[in-house]
Design a protein around this motif. Structure first.
Motif, short mmCIF file in Angstrom:
data_model
loop_
_atom_site.label_atom_id
_atom_site.label_comp_id
_atom_site.label_asym_id
_atom_site.label_seq_id
_atom_site.Cartn_x
_atom_site.Cartn_y
_atom_site.Cartn_z
N TYR A 251 -2.68 7.14 10.13
CA TYR A 251 -3.85 6.27 10.08
C TYR A 251 -3.47 4.86 10.50
O TYR A 251 -2.28 4.49 10.54
CB TYR A 251 -4.47 6.27 8.68
CG TYR A 251 -3.56 5.75 7.59
CD1 TYR A 251 -3.67 4.45 7.12
CD2 TYR A 251 -2.59 6.57 7.02
CE1 TYR A 251 -2.82 3.97 6.12
CE2 TYR A 251 -1.74 6.11 6.03
CZ TYR A 251 -1.86 4.81 5.58
OH TYR A 251 -1.03 4.34 4.60
N TYR A 276 -8.43 13.14 -0.10
CA TYR A 276 -8.03 12.12 0.86
C TYR A 276 -9.23 11.72 1.73
O TYR A 276 -10.19 12.48 1.89
CB TYR A 276 -6.87 12.60 1.74
CG TYR A 276 -7.14 13.83 2.57
CD1 TYR A 276 -7.60 13.73 3.89
CD2 TYR A 276 -6.93 15.11 2.05
CE1 TYR A 276 -7.84 14.85 4.65
CE2 TYR A 276 -7.17 16.24 2.81
CZ TYR A 276 -7.62 16.10 4.12
OH TYR A 276 -7.86 17.22 4.87
N ASP A 277 -9.15 10.50 2.26
CA ASP A 277 -10.20 10.00 3.15
C ASP A 277 -10.21 10.81 4.44
O ASP A 277 -9.16 11.04 5.05
CB ASP A 277 -9.95 8.53 3.50
CG ASP A 277 -10.10 7.62 2.30
OD1 ASP A 277 -11.23 7.49 1.80
OD2 ASP A 277 -9.08 7.04 1.86
N HIS A 278 -11.42 11.20 4.86
CA HIS A 278 -11.54 11.86 6.16
C HIS A 278 -11.33 10.81 7.24
O HIS A 278 -11.94 9.75 7.24
CB HIS A 278 -12.92 12.50 6.32
CG HIS A 278 -13.10 13.20 7.63
ND1 HIS A 278 -12.65 14.47 7.86
CD2 HIS A 278 -13.66 12.78 8.79
CE1 HIS A 278 -12.93 14.82 9.10
NE2 HIS A 278 -13.55 13.81 9.69
N PRO A 297 -10.80 5.70 7.64
CA PRO A 297 -11.79 6.45 6.88
C PRO A 297 -13.19 6.29 7.44
O PRO A 297 -13.56 5.22 7.92
CB PRO A 297 -11.68 5.85 5.47
CG PRO A 297 -10.36 5.16 5.43
CD PRO A 297 -10.11 4.68 6.82
N ASP A 298 -13.98 7.37 7.34
CA ASP A 298 -15.38 7.30 7.78
C ASP A 298 -16.36 7.37 6.61
O ASP A 298 -17.56 7.48 6.80
CB ASP A 298 -15.68 8.39 8.80
CG ASP A 298 -15.59 9.80 8.20
OD1 ASP A 298 -15.28 9.93 6.99
OD2 ASP A 298 -15.83 10.78 8.93
N SER A 300 -16.34 9.73 4.15
CA SER A 300 -16.39 11.04 3.53
C SER A 300 -14.98 11.44 3.06
O SER A 300 -14.00 10.77 3.38
CB SER A 300 -16.93 12.09 4.51
OG SER A 300 -16.08 12.20 5.64
N TYR A 301 -14.92 12.54 2.31
CA TYR A 301 -13.65 12.95 1.73
C TYR A 301 -13.40 14.43 1.98
O TYR A 301 -14.31 15.25 1.91
CB TYR A 301 -13.62 12.70 0.22
CG TYR A 301 -13.82 11.25 -0.16
CD1 TYR A 301 -12.75 10.37 -0.20
CD2 TYR A 301 -15.09 10.77 -0.48
CE1 TYR A 301 -12.93 9.04 -0.55
CE2 TYR A 301 -15.28 9.44 -0.83
CZ TYR A 301 -14.20 8.59 -0.86
OH TYR A 301 -14.37 7.28 -1.20
N ASP A 302 -12.14 14.75 2.23
CA ASP A 302 -11.67 16.13 2.28
C ASP A 302 -10.70 16.34 1.12
O ASP A 302 -10.30 15.38 0.46
CB ASP A 302 -10.99 16.44 3.61
CG ASP A 302 -11.97 16.41 4.79
OD1 ASP A 302 -13.18 16.51 4.53
OD2 ASP A 302 -11.52 16.29 5.93
N TRP A 315 -7.44 24.03 2.22
CA TRP A 315 -8.20 22.86 2.68
C TRP A 315 -9.69 23.03 2.40
O TRP A 315 -10.26 24.10 2.61
CB TRP A 315 -7.97 22.66 4.17
CG TRP A 315 -8.80 21.56 4.80
CD1 TRP A 315 -8.72 20.24 4.52
CD2 TRP A 315 -9.81 21.72 5.80
NE1 TRP A 315 -9.62 19.53 5.30
CE2 TRP A 315 -10.29 20.42 6.09
CE3 TRP A 315 -10.33 22.81 6.48
CZ2 TRP A 315 -11.30 20.20 7.03
CZ3 TRP A 315 -11.33 22.60 7.42
CH2 TRP A 315 -11.81 21.30 7.69
N SER A 317 -13.39 20.79 3.12
CA SER A 317 -13.97 19.66 3.84
C SER A 317 -15.18 19.09 3.11
O SER A 317 -15.90 19.82 2.41
CB SER A 317 -14.37 20.06 5.26
OG SER A 317 -15.41 21.02 5.23
N ASN A 318 -15.37 17.79 3.27
CA ASN A 318 -16.57 17.09 2.78
C ASN A 318 -16.86 17.38 1.31
O ASN A 318 -17.93 17.86 0.95
CB ASN A 318 -17.77 17.48 3.65
CG ASN A 318 -18.92 16.48 3.50
OD1 ASN A 318 -18.70 15.31 3.18
ND2 ASN A 318 -20.14 16.94 3.70
#
Length: 371
Positions: A251, A276-278, A297-298, A300-302, A315, A317-318
């Protein structure tokens, strides 16, 4: 120039062959000397001076950690050194860094910043009901981070350098049980299997340069045939069909990025996961991941969740954070840290007094003296 780390290995090998002078010294005095060297590593811009103090610091720490009485010694004054203990008390791990800006122009936006990472594992080996010995294992950083490092098994002589940090909601380095496919085992028939080893999950940060950082998750275990060998990596991270041996997140230097345990909403229940931050690019440019330096980061979180039945990390997502519950736990943790700080402060005063160091009360200035 990771040559610095290689030189340190040779230096430590020579240290191991000589007498341990620190064994006869008061451990409180040794800590003060270690602290002085550690402060130079952060306080000077002179790389040669840093290297010299790092050699002195490393050799003294190496000798000291071989002393059994050092295993429970906190080394609280080494503020620039990360010191973590395994949840089952099987080992401690020390990591620190030297950073150097080759570009003397401090206003340079993209100066050439180098980070050199160093580490030692202090292992506790039981030799009786109430006795143990310690084994100290230096961690030697790779000359550079190789392409595809997510799929490599590494060890203490080929270490993905970084500073390890303590994850939330755990008292130490988490101990895990994993099942994974061993490609060298011809009898496995492609099935996941559990090996009788103790695995530990490490959270790390690597500063790379002044454009990009990485945070990562790594798996650590000990070679059952060699007590002085540490193994890093296990193919248990499932982002896709094929597992990875570790998880890396690159990042931008100028963007915050969080990788830690947190509670997420799973229907009406809450589940503790690694959140973690997407990461995304500002304009979503079509570039290869290794060419992108502005990932951030945008909003959202994964997450990565441990599947107890299959023994792997999967994993998601979101995910939705359990914000109110996390905030409540964080407030409790801050209060506990305050209480712990006061206890540590008093313990530090008692330790200094035991070492014969008398603390002087702060002197009031003339301005404070009734004026």
């Amino acid at each position: 120039m990771k040559i610095i780390a290689r030189h340190l290995l040779i230096f430590l090998m020579t240290v191991a062959s000589v007498g341990t002078a620190s064994a006869q010294r008061n451990i409180y005095e040794v800590e003060l000397e270690l602290r002085d060297h550690a402060e130079v590593l952060l306080g000077t811009a002179d790389l040669r001076q840093k290297v010299q103090d790092n050699k002195a610091f490393s050799s003294l720490l190496f000798e000291t950690l071989k002393r059994p009485d050092s295993y429970d010694f906190p080394f609280d004054s080494l503020k620039s050194v990360s010191i973590l203990r395994a949840e089952d008390d099987a080992f401690r791990i020390f990591t620190w860094q030297i950073s150097h800006r080759a570009d003397t122009n401090q206003r340079s936006y993209y100066g050439n910043i180098s980070h050199y990472y160093f580490g030692m594992v202090q292992r506790k080996i039981e030799i009786g009901k109430d006795s143990f010995r310690t084994v100290v294992i230096p961690l030697i950083e790779l000359n550079e981070i190789p392409s595809g490092v997510e799929n490599l098994v590494l060890d203490n002589q080929s270490w993905l350098g970084g500073l390890y940090y303590q994850p939330k909601f755990h008292e130490g380095i988490p101990k895990m049980k994993f099942k994974y496919f061993d490609p060298t085992d011809r009898k496995s028939n492609g099935k996941l299997k559990k090996k009788k080893l103790h695995y530990y999950l490490l959270f790390g940060w690597n500063g790379m340069d002044n454009r990009s950082n990485i945070k990562f998750l790594d798996v650590m275990t000990f070679d059952p045939k060699d007590e002085e060998r540490v193994i890093f990596g296990a193919n248990v991270f499932y982002f896709d069909v094929l597992p990875k041996f570790r998880a890396l997140f690159k990042y931008s230097e100028y963007a915050p990025f969080s990788l830690n345990y947190s509670y997420v909403q799973a229907g009406s229940k809450r589940k503790l996961m690694i959140v973690y931050d997407h990461l995304a690019t500002p304009k979503m440019q079509e570039k290869k991941l290794e060419e992108i330096t502005e990932l951030g980061p945008d909003g959202s979180y994964d997450a990565l969740g441990y599947n107890k039945r299959s023994g792997v990390i999967e994993w998601f997502s979101n995910v939705e954070l359990a914000e109110e519950f996390n905030s409540k736990l964080n407030r409790q943790r801050i209060e506990e840290q305050r209480e712990l700080f006061e206890k540590q402060r008093q313990a530090e005063i008692d330790r200094l007094k035991a070492a014969g160091i008398q603390l002087q009360p702060p002197q009031e200035s003339e301005e404070d003296d009734g004026q």
